[in-house]
Motif scaffolding. Structure first.
Motif: not given
Length: 639
Positions: A535-544, A584-586, A529-530
């Motif tokens: 929403q749940n991946t680590r903050d430092y990965r979200r924008s990337l 990364r992918v919870p 579910n994208f």
């Protein structure tokens, strides 16, 4: 007196005699070994070892020279990656014993210590540890358990280290200096975003840093470590990548790889830090360069050329501007490291040779294998090379793929497994694969397509699956299966699919978009579910990740590409594999799709490891997974 050698160069008469004696000795050894083997023919039938035995084949990698001439490397011979040093007798002495292994290491300039990073249970919140090279004594340097530390560089006087860390808000990586004498930390770069260190000038004055705006678009900066001032040295706002930057002794020239060229292919280039001008070393090359490394004195450079997935090394004397002799190897060269005399240590592997560390001294010339990992009693006759093929996708785009066939393949349909790589900015390469080898020996074919969005084929190909084009890459996978069926390699009812990370998403997408095509599927740490993923991946990965898949604000689109919203279509038996601590992918992605399949009356099994993250690092867990994988595919593809 000089004599022609086997590599087209010259060698001294003494060396010629010595090499001739060595070759004669090897021939005598093999002659007697062959005679001895021919004398006794035991009547005990050979049996292919089980998957657990194949998974115990060892590996070594990431070799480096220390300034004192020692060679250090990583190996998983005890079950997880640990640091080893070759002692003066050539024995691999284990320096670290971390329960979860280590991720990377950085040697001090004087060769007396190294910094290693390690995290617990797959969390990827790497902490830093100081290791004494002689005794192996370990001292913990950082203690913030929810912070990720990395890209470590030593100060040249051995007094401290530079690193990146998301200390302030878990999202932005700032740069710091850590004085190892006083144990005090100082922030040296205060810039939002994903920053990291690429190199420090020989005089210690300048640091080359990067800021990743997306997984593709990277900006380079030059930081003055004396004044704290920094400036961007690549053109702002462009969508190009820059990596492996090394600053030359003039403090004005930087060598690196970049795809800022007409073909959009990563090539070796120099950058003038004052004018911003970029000049390519081999402008007409059609191959991607994956990596470039320089010797400490910057005289020698080695880079890896990716030719249709095969990785070959090139070495150059940068002072004399001359290419240097190359080792006679053909396969996958990785992690080259040069000393100041131009000798190179590297990892080499191929589908028929397990990963080991090698040394190439082109001046002798001498190619020497440094490590000898266990082959777990498995004869190398079980190992086989794949075939590189290309097929047309739905829109005529040519897709490269590797085709692995069982040794007794007779042209009739066999069970096939489609293996999808992660990333999606990754590439399936013909590396040594323990479980591929096992599966082929047991009658399976393997198909590893590099669909649009894969790296190694230029910027245009890399961007072809971005955002709204996501499902086009899934169509490429379907076209690959059509190719296999059309060529008679396999048929419906005998086709499975597996993949990890993005490959796990692709597995779920394939069995929802094409529910009648596959008869078994394994999703390992995949996205279901994208929306919840972002929403749940680590903050430092979200924008990337948003730059690749689409922004969270476009929730309606993200739903259209999310398998969870099409789970009612799943007919394929599914095995879901995940780590509880995946940053990364919870693990919630795994639980969502499992529950959806159960609710719809489908067939689903699972392995959720409480001590793993985005992958399976521990040997005991790997053995459990691969045994389950074989059991699962056998049950559904060999009916």
């Amino acid at each position: 007196m000089m004599t022609p050698n086997f590599f087209g160069g010259k060698m001294s008469y003494f060396n010629f005699i010595r090499k001739s004696v060595t070759i004669f000795s090897i021939l005598v050894f093999f002659l007697f070994a062959g005679v001895a083997a021919a004398q006794i023919n035991y009547g005990i039938p050979n049996k292919i070892p089980d998957i657990g035995t194949f998974m115990k084949i060892g590996y070594t990698g990431n070799p480096v020279f220390s300034s004192t001439g020692d060679i250090l490397f990583l190996s998983s011979m005890t079950g997880v990656d640990q640091l080893y040093i070759l002692n003066d007798k050539g024995w691999p002495y284990q320096l670290t014993v971390f329960d979860d292994g280590i991720n990377a290491f950085a040697l001090s300039p004087d060769g007396s210590h190294t910094i290693v990073n390690s995290s617990a249970g797959g969390s990827e919140d790497y902490q830093l540890f100081l290791v004494d090279i002689r005794s192996g004594e370990v001292s913990q340097v950082t203690f913030e358990s929810k912070v990720r530390f990395g890209t470590v560089f030593w100060k040249d006087d051995n007094s401290g280290i530079y690193y990146r860390a998301n200390l302030e808000n878990s999202r932005d990586f700032m740069l710091y200096f850590h004085d190892l004498v006083t144990n005090e930390r100082t922030k040296i770069l205060d810039m939002p975003g994903a920053n990291g260190i690429l190199d420090i000038s020989l005089d210690g004055r300048y640091m080359v840093t990067y800021n990743a705006r997306t997984n593709i678009a990277i900006d380079l900066f030059l930081l003055d470590l004396e004044t704290g001032e920094y400036r961007q040295i690549t053109a702002p706002g462009e969508e190009y990548g820059y990596d492996y930057a090394s600053i030359m002794p003039d403090n004005k020239t930087i060598y690196m790889i970049t795809n800022k060229n007409k073909q959009g292919i990563m090539k070796v280039a120099s950058l003038d830090t004052e004018t911003g001008a970029i000049s390519f070393l081999e402008p007409d090359s059609k191959w991607t360069v994956d990596e470039i490394k320089f010797s400490k004195n910057r005289r020698y450079a080695a880079w890896l050329v990716n030719e249709e997935g095969y990785s070959n090394i090139k070495i150059r004397d940068m002072e004399k501007k001359l290419p240097l002799p190359l080792p006679p190897l053909n396969g996958i060269v990785m992690s080259p490291y040069l000393d100041n005399d131009g000798r190179v240590v590297f990892q080499f592997n191929s589908p028929t040779r397990a990963p080991e560390c090698w040394l190439w001294d082109w001046k002798m010339p001498e190619l020497r294998k440094l490590t000898y990992s266990t082959q777990a009693g498995i004869d190398s006759r079980y190992f086989a090379d794949p075939i590189l093929i290309k097929y047309k996708s739905f829109d005529g785009l040519e897709i490269p793929a590797f085709l692995y066939l069982p040794p007794d393949y007779n042209g009739q349909p066999v069970p096939f497994i489609v293996d999808i790589h992660g990333g999606p900015e990754g590439q399936n390469q013909p590396t040594f694969s323990r479980h591929f080898t096992y599966l082929m020996q047991n009658g399976y074919g393997i198909f590893t397509p590099n669909v649009r969005g894969s790296s190694g084929y230029g910027l245009e190909y890399l961007n072809m699956d971005n955002y709204k084009n996501r499902l086009n890459s899934i169509k490429d996978m379907k076209a690959g299966v059509d190719y296999l069926i059309e060529k008679g390699y396999t048929k419906k009812g005998m086709i499975g699919i597996k993949g990890a990370s993005y490959g796990g998403y692709a597995v779920l997408a394939c069995i929802t978009e094409y529910p009648d095509l596959f008869s078994a599927a394994i999703d390992q740490v995949g996205i279901a579910n994208f929306v919840t993923f972002l929403q749940n991946t680590r903050d430092y990965r979200r924008s990337l990740r948003e730059s690749e898949y689409g922004p969270l604000e476009d929730e309606e689109f993200l739903k259209t590409i999310s398998p969870i919203h099409k789970a009612s279509k799943i007919k394929t038996p599914l095995l879901v594999v995940h780590g509880e601590n995946d940053p990364r992918v919870p693990v919630g992605e795994a639980r969502q799709i499992m529950q959806a399949v159960i609710d719809n009356g489908g067939v689903v099994d699972s392995l959720i490891f409480p001590d793993e993250g985005h992958g399976i690092s521990k040997l005991s867990n790997r053995l459990e997974f691969y045994r389950k994988m074989v059991e699962f595919f056998d049950a559904h593809l060999k009916k």
